[in-house]
Structures are given as C-alpha cells and as structure tokens.
Design a protein around this motif. Structure first.
Motif, PDB file in Angstrom:
ATOM      1  N   ALA A 244      -7.385  -4.983  -1.170  1.00 27.49           N
ATOM      2  CA  ALA A 244      -6.535  -4.314  -2.154  1.00 27.49           C
ATOM      3  C   ALA A 244      -5.467  -3.525  -1.416  1.00 27.49           C
ATOM      4  O   ALA A 244      -5.680  -3.104  -0.276  1.00 27.49           O
ATOM      5  CB  ALA A 244      -7.369  -3.378  -3.019  1.00 27.49           C
ATOM      6  N   LEU A 245      -4.312  -3.356  -2.085  1.00 31.81           N
ATOM      7  CA  LEU A 245      -3.206  -2.585  -1.507  1.00 31.81           C
ATOM      8  C   LEU A 245      -3.165  -1.208  -2.148  1.00 31.81           C
ATOM      9  O   LEU A 245      -3.672  -1.028  -3.271  1.00 31.81           O
ATOM     10  CB  LEU A 245      -1.881  -3.309  -1.749  1.00 31.81           C
ATOM     11  CG  LEU A 245      -1.798  -4.734  -1.170  1.00 31.81           C
ATOM     12  CD1 LEU A 245      -0.493  -5.400  -1.590  1.00 31.81           C
ATOM     13  CD2 LEU A 245      -1.917  -4.698   0.347  1.00 31.81           C
ATOM     14  N   ASP A 246      -2.566  -0.246  -1.505  1.00 30.61           N
ATOM     15  CA  ASP A 246      -2.471   1.096  -2.070  1.00 30.61           C
ATOM     16  C   ASP A 246      -1.567   1.080  -3.305  1.00 30.61           C
ATOM     17  O   ASP A 246      -0.720   0.215  -3.459  1.00 30.61           O
ATOM     18  CB  ASP A 246      -1.945   2.096  -1.018  1.00 30.61           C
ATOM     19  CG  ASP A 246      -0.560   1.723  -0.547  1.00 30.61           C
ATOM     20  OD1 ASP A 246      -0.274   0.506  -0.474  1.00 30.61           O
ATOM     21  OD2 ASP A 246       0.235   2.626  -0.277  1.00 30.61           O
ATOM     22  N   ASP A 247      -1.764   2.083  -4.223  1.00 34.36           N
ATOM     23  CA  ASP A 247      -0.971   2.165  -5.453  1.00 34.36           C
ATOM     24  C   ASP A 247       0.401   2.759  -5.162  1.00 34.36           C
ATOM     25  O   ASP A 247       0.529   3.683  -4.360  1.00 34.36           O
ATOM     26  CB  ASP A 247      -1.688   3.048  -6.485  1.00 34.36           C
ATOM     27  CG  ASP A 247      -2.918   2.345  -7.044  1.00 34.36           C
ATOM     28  OD1 ASP A 247      -2.882   1.103  -7.171  1.00 34.36           O
ATOM     29  OD2 ASP A 247      -3.921   3.038  -7.318  1.00 34.36           O
TER      30      ASP A 247
END
Ligand code: DUT
Length: 120
Positions: free
Chosen positions: A104-107
């Motif tokens: 997952a990537l950061d928001d």
C-alpha cells in the motif's frame, strides 16, 4: 547546444514521414547526467517538424553516434539539408532510484485523482 544534420545529401520528409538523422557527435557523459534531445521551436512552428521521441534520452554509458528522430507533422514535404540545425541537446542531472515493492502507498490529498480531477 544545437545538433546539426551530419548528412552528405539532403533528405526529404513527406507528411507524417520520419527519419533518423545522424549528428556526427558522440559523447562520454558523466554519470548522473543525461543528454536530452529536444525539438527546435523554429522547425516546429514553421514546418511542423519535431523530434518524435522528445525528449530523446542519451544515456551516460552510450558511446555511439547521437541521432535525432525527426517527424514531419506538417502537410507539406520538408527537406533537411546537410548541416541544418535539426534539434538541440541539454545535459541534465537526474536521480538514480532504488525501487521497493510495497502492498500500500501512503495517503495524500490527491490520492488517485488525475486527468482534470481538480476541476480545470
Ligand atoms: O533520440 C535519441 C535517443 C537515443 N539515442 C541513443 C542514445 C541512447 O543512450 C541510446 C538508447 O536509447 P533508448 O534507451 O531511448 O533506446 P531504447 O529504445 O530503450 O533501446 P535500448 O534497448 O538500446 O536501450 O540510443 C539517440 O542517439 N538519440
């Protein structure tokens, strides 16, 4: 810096025609820099001729002759003569990155929005 056509005779580009034009130049570009082959605005505005793969990348480990891939996007044939200025090269610094696979990537505020998602 301008790049010239290292041609012995003229070449004519028909509309939508493309040609790889030698420049007679080879470089030993220092690591961390790259050459970027860019169109000349005069050729583009007056004749519709541009660099097809702009910006063409000249890698620092490349030792061959630099060539320029021109395309004629105009409606008339265009002739490139020996020693014509056909493009320009800029030497630019670039980063070398090490990619890391994640789940997952950061928001961020933008998230996956693009292509006009901000309204204009
Ligand atoms: O406009 C250009 C683009 C590239 N090159 C030369 C220098 C560059 O270092 C090399 C490779 O270019 P590129 O990486 O864009 O080519 P590729 O299509 O990805 O093929 P390759 O498998 O050779 O990397 O070709 C040129 O002379 N002119």
């Amino acid at each position: 810096m301008d790049l010239h056509a290292a041609l012995t005779e003229p070449v004519t580009l028909s509309p939508l025609g493309r040609v790889k034009v030698p420049t007679g130049l080879a470089f030993a570009i220092p690591k961390g820099l790259e050459g970027q082959v860019r169109p000349r605005s005069g050729l583009a505005a007056k004749h519709g001729v541009t660099v097809l793969n702009a910006p063409g990348t000249i890698d620092s480990d490349y030792r061959g002759e630099v060539a320029v891939v021109l395309v004629n996007l105009g409606s008339e044939p265009v002739t490139i003569a020996p020693l014509d200025r056909i493009a320009q090269i800029v030497f630019a610094r670039h980063e070398t990155v090490v990619l890391e696979e994640v789940h997952a990537l950061d928001d961020t505020e933008r998230g996956a929005g693009g292509y006009g998602s901000t309204g204009s």
